[in-house]
Design a protein around this motif. Structure first.
Motif, mmCIF file in Angstrom:
data_model
loop_
_atom_site.group_PDB
_atom_site.id
_atom_site.type_symbol
_atom_site.label_atom_id
_atom_site.label_comp_id
_atom_site.label_asym_id
_atom_site.label_seq_id
_atom_site.Cartn_x
_atom_site.Cartn_y
_atom_site.Cartn_z
ATOM 1 N N SER A 73 -3.749 -3.417 8.193
ATOM 2 C CA SER A 73 -4.955 -3.697 7.862
ATOM 3 C C SER A 73 -5.794 -3.063 6.618
ATOM 4 C CB SER A 73 -5.836 -3.077 9.083
ATOM 5 O OG SER A 73 -7.278 -3.617 8.917
ATOM 6 N N GLN A 74 -5.531 -2.033 6.104
ATOM 7 C CA GLN A 74 -5.775 -1.453 4.968
ATOM 8 C C GLN A 74 -5.013 -2.176 3.668
ATOM 9 O OE1 GLN A 74 -5.346 2.717 5.096
ATOM 10 N NE2 GLN A 74 -6.975 3.061 6.658
ATOM 11 N N SER A 75 -3.858 -2.608 4.174
ATOM 12 C CA SER A 75 -2.946 -3.240 2.942
ATOM 13 C C SER A 75 -3.508 -4.488 2.687
ATOM 14 C CB SER A 75 -1.434 -3.043 3.357
ATOM 15 O OG SER A 75 -0.872 -3.722 2.293
ATOM 16 N N VAL A 76 -3.749 -5.372 3.764
ATOM 17 C CA VAL A 76 -4.312 -6.789 3.762
ATOM 18 C C VAL A 76 -5.763 -6.677 3.126
ATOM 19 C CG1 VAL A 76 -4.720 -8.870 4.938
ATOM 20 C CG2 VAL A 76 -2.556 -7.546 5.514
ATOM 21 N N SER A 77 -6.691 -6.042 3.642
ATOM 22 C CA SER A 77 -8.026 -5.767 3.219
ATOM 23 C C SER A 77 -8.138 -5.565 1.706
ATOM 24 C CB SER A 77 -8.625 -4.749 3.870
ATOM 25 O OG SER A 77 -8.587 -4.879 5.173
ATOM 26 N N ALA A 78 -6.951 -4.660 1.143
ATOM 27 C CA ALA A 78 -7.160 -4.536 -0.206
ATOM 28 C C ALA A 78 -6.810 -5.537 -1.177
ATOM 29 C CB ALA A 78 -5.875 -3.446 -0.495
ATOM 30 N N SER A 79 -6.207 -6.726 -0.622
ATOM 31 C CA SER A 79 -5.950 -7.988 -0.991
ATOM 32 C C SER A 79 -6.819 -9.056 -0.837
ATOM 33 C CB SER A 79 -4.487 -8.537 -0.682
ATOM 34 O OG SER A 79 -3.365 -7.415 -0.792
ATOM 35 N N MET B 291 0.893 -1.116 -0.070
ATOM 36 C CA MET B 291 -0.040 -0.013 -0.047
ATOM 37 C C MET B 291 0.936 1.187 -0.059
ATOM 38 S SD MET B 291 -2.697 1.200 2.901
ATOM 39 C CE MET B 291 -3.414 2.855 2.906
ATOM 40 N N SER B 292 0.794 2.051 -1.004
ATOM 41 C CA SER B 292 1.574 3.378 -1.204
ATOM 42 C C SER B 292 0.927 4.554 -0.438
ATOM 43 C CB SER B 292 1.606 4.008 -2.650
ATOM 44 O OG SER B 292 0.574 4.222 -3.194
ATOM 45 N N LEU B 293 1.482 5.356 0.315
ATOM 46 C CA LEU B 293 1.012 6.412 1.134
ATOM 47 C C LEU B 293 1.346 7.604 0.431
ATOM 48 C CD1 LEU B 293 1.873 5.053 4.649
ATOM 49 C CD2 LEU B 293 -0.199 4.651 3.671
ATOM 50 N N ALA C 100 -8.799 -8.824 7.697
ATOM 51 C CA ALA C 100 -7.830 -8.414 8.651
ATOM 52 C C ALA C 100 -8.247 -7.403 9.887
ATOM 53 C CB ALA C 100 -6.854 -7.204 7.724
ATOM 54 N N ASP C 101 -7.550 -7.595 10.943
ATOM 55 C CA ASP C 101 -8.025 -7.063 11.958
ATOM 56 C C ASP C 101 -6.942 -5.996 12.541
ATOM 57 O OD1 ASP C 101 -8.947 -6.520 14.530
ATOM 58 O OD2 ASP C 101 -8.677 -8.312 15.733
ATOM 59 N N PRO C 102 -7.516 -4.748 12.392
ATOM 60 C CA PRO C 102 -6.556 -3.676 12.827
ATOM 61 C C PRO C 102 -6.128 -3.627 14.182
ATOM 62 C CG PRO C 102 -8.978 -2.751 12.390
ATOM 63 C CD PRO C 102 -8.883 -4.157 11.884
ATOM 64 N N ALA C 103 -6.938 -4.297 15.056
ATOM 65 C CA ALA C 103 -6.434 -4.181 16.527
ATOM 66 C C ALA C 103 -5.543 -5.220 17.180
ATOM 67 C CB ALA C 103 -7.721 -4.511 17.355
ATOM 68 N N ARG C 104 -5.090 -6.094 15.971
ATOM 69 C CA ARG C 104 -4.180 -7.195 16.680
ATOM 70 C C ARG C 104 -2.808 -6.947 17.023
ATOM 71 N NH1 ARG C 104 -4.306 -12.397 13.003
ATOM 72 N NH2 ARG C 104 -3.166 -12.943 14.902
ATOM 73 N N ILE C 105 -2.221 -5.866 16.106
ATOM 74 C CA ILE C 105 -0.964 -5.294 16.612
ATOM 75 C C ILE C 105 -1.022 -4.500 17.854
ATOM 76 C CG2 ILE C 105 1.118 -3.987 15.757
ATOM 77 C CD1 ILE C 105 0.374 -4.684 13.080
ATOM 78 N N ALA C 106 -1.936 -3.518 17.785
ATOM 79 C CA ALA C 106 -2.186 -2.748 18.785
ATOM 80 C C ALA C 106 -2.278 -3.373 20.137
ATOM 81 C CB ALA C 106 -3.245 -1.459 18.352
ATOM 82 N N ALA C 107 -3.184 -4.491 20.224
ATOM 83 C CA ALA C 107 -3.675 -5.275 21.248
ATOM 84 C C ALA C 107 -2.119 -5.536 21.945
ATOM 85 C CB ALA C 107 -4.564 -6.377 20.879
ATOM 86 N N LEU D 17 5.144 7.454 22.021
ATOM 87 C CA LEU D 17 5.179 7.289 20.403
ATOM 88 C C LEU D 17 5.357 5.841 19.834
ATOM 89 C CD1 LEU D 17 6.307 8.740 18.054
ATOM 90 C CD2 LEU D 17 8.550 8.487 18.989
ATOM 91 N N GLY D 18 5.789 5.056 20.711
ATOM 92 C CA GLY D 18 5.969 3.738 20.418
ATOM 93 C C GLY D 18 4.558 3.232 19.964
ATOM 94 N N ALA D 19 3.523 3.197 21.073
ATOM 95 C CA ALA D 19 2.161 2.921 21.009
ATOM 96 C C ALA D 19 1.375 3.636 19.931
ATOM 97 C CB ALA D 19 1.577 3.294 22.301
ATOM 98 N N ALA D 20 1.845 5.112 19.570
ATOM 99 C CA ALA D 20 1.407 5.656 18.281
ATOM 100 C C ALA D 20 1.715 4.748 17.064
ATOM 101 C CB ALA D 20 1.596 6.655 18.335
ATOM 102 N N VAL D 21 2.776 4.458 16.985
ATOM 103 C CA VAL D 21 3.413 4.005 15.688
ATOM 104 C C VAL D 21 2.888 2.426 15.733
ATOM 105 C CG1 VAL D 21 5.617 3.044 14.712
ATOM 106 C CG2 VAL D 21 5.550 5.342 15.848
ATOM 107 N N PHE D 22 2.759 1.781 16.733
ATOM 108 C CA PHE D 22 2.020 0.461 16.604
ATOM 109 C C PHE D 22 0.727 0.556 16.146
ATOM 110 C CE2 PHE D 22 5.515 -1.218 19.381
ATOM 111 C CZ PHE D 22 5.943 -2.157 18.659
ATOM 112 N N THR D 23 -0.077 1.575 16.642
ATOM 113 C CA THR D 23 -1.544 1.835 16.213
ATOM 114 C C THR D 23 -1.438 2.166 14.705
ATOM 115 O OG1 THR D 23 -1.761 2.387 18.523
ATOM 116 C CG2 THR D 23 -3.597 3.005 16.968
ATOM 117 N N ILE D 24 -0.735 3.113 14.443
ATOM 118 C CA ILE D 24 -0.567 3.460 13.089
ATOM 119 C C ILE D 24 -0.146 2.145 12.165
ATOM 120 C CG2 ILE D 24 0.626 4.928 11.326
ATOM 121 C CD1 ILE D 24 1.108 6.989 13.596
ATOM 122 N N LEU D 25 0.734 1.439 12.472
ATOM 123 C CA LEU D 25 0.959 0.332 11.779
ATOM 124 C C LEU D 25 -0.160 -0.759 11.631
ATOM 125 C CD1 LEU D 25 4.618 -0.392 12.816
ATOM 126 C CD2 LEU D 25 3.892 0.620 10.601
#
Length: 231
Positions: free
Chosen positions: A59-65, A1-3, A69-76, A46-54
């Motif tokens: 999630s959006q990248s995998v969903s496009a395929s 996914m390109s940003l 995808a569950d966007p909460a798995r990494i943040a959890a 900052l680390g928590a924010a980056v994990f949440t952003i990732l």
């Protein structure tokens, strides 16, 4: 996914906000000399924010395929992972436990980072405000009401002193004796009386120690040593 540049700008704002808000809590801890201070709280938030952003990006990248995808798995994992970091600042010194507030601050900093990383700026700011009020203002409020604290009073006297005499002197409406240990040393001819005390007092509870010790010193007891300890 390109940003796009707009995406990068939004994510950068989230990361900076998380760092700023986490740093405010860390600054309060730093000025009180805690091990986890300004830099630690900034990095946690900052680390928590980056994990949440990732989580959002992946999630959006995998969903496009067309894969679920569950966007909460990494943040959890941040929630469980921060527990290990918080445990590292909790210290046990005898019966005293220190660092619980700082560990809770790290936990809150992670929550602030996750809120900012998710784009919920208002929640992140509100959480920071409530946390700072709890840390700063409530500390002054605690001075205005009485609370229980616990101490050990050790008195060494000659063997001819009865422990009940000591107890009568120590008795006070703001002091409750929860336990009494007696140790007699026939070689040295001394009696060691250890009293476990519960004090109900407003302000610095150790101020009561001066009155209790003065009462013991002005008594007819043959004192050899008095020790006032925190537990």
């Amino acid at each position: 996914m390109s940003l796009s540049f707009a995406h990068y700008s939004e994510f950068l704002i989230r990361m900076l906000l998380a760092s700023l808000l986490g740093g405010l809590i860390g600054f309060e801890r730093d000025i009180h000399g805690r091990a986890a201070g300004l830099r630690t709280h900034i990095l946690v938030s900052l680390g928590a924010a980056v994990f949440t952003i990732l989580s959002e990006i992946v999630s959006q990248s995998v969903s496009a395929s067309s894969f679920p995808a569950d966007p909460a798995r990494i943040a959890a994992q941040v929630v469980s992972g921060i527990g290990f970091l918080g445990a590292g600042v909790i210290l046990k010194e005898g019966a005293n436990v220190r660092g619980l507030t700082t560990a809770a601050c790290l936990w809150s900093a992670a929550a602030i980072g996750m809120a900012a990383g998710s784009g919920y700026h208002e929640i992140a700011i509100a959480t920071t405000g409530i946390s700072l009020v709890s840390l700063i203002l409530l500390k002054f409020f605690e001075r205005f009401y009485a609370k229980d604290t616990y101490r050990i009073l050790s008195i060494r006297t000659s063997l001819d002193v009865d422990a009940s005499q000591i107890i009568e002197i120590v008795k006070d409406k703001r002091v409750k004796i929860s336990n009494c240990d007696i140790e007699k040393n026939y070689e040295t001819g001394t009696l060691l009386t250890k009293l476990s005390l519960r004090l109900h007092y407003r302000g610095m509870a150790d101020k009561l120690a001066h009155g209790i010790i003065k009462s013991l010193e002005s008594s007819s007891l043959s004192l050899e040593e008095i020790k006032w300890e925190h537990i």
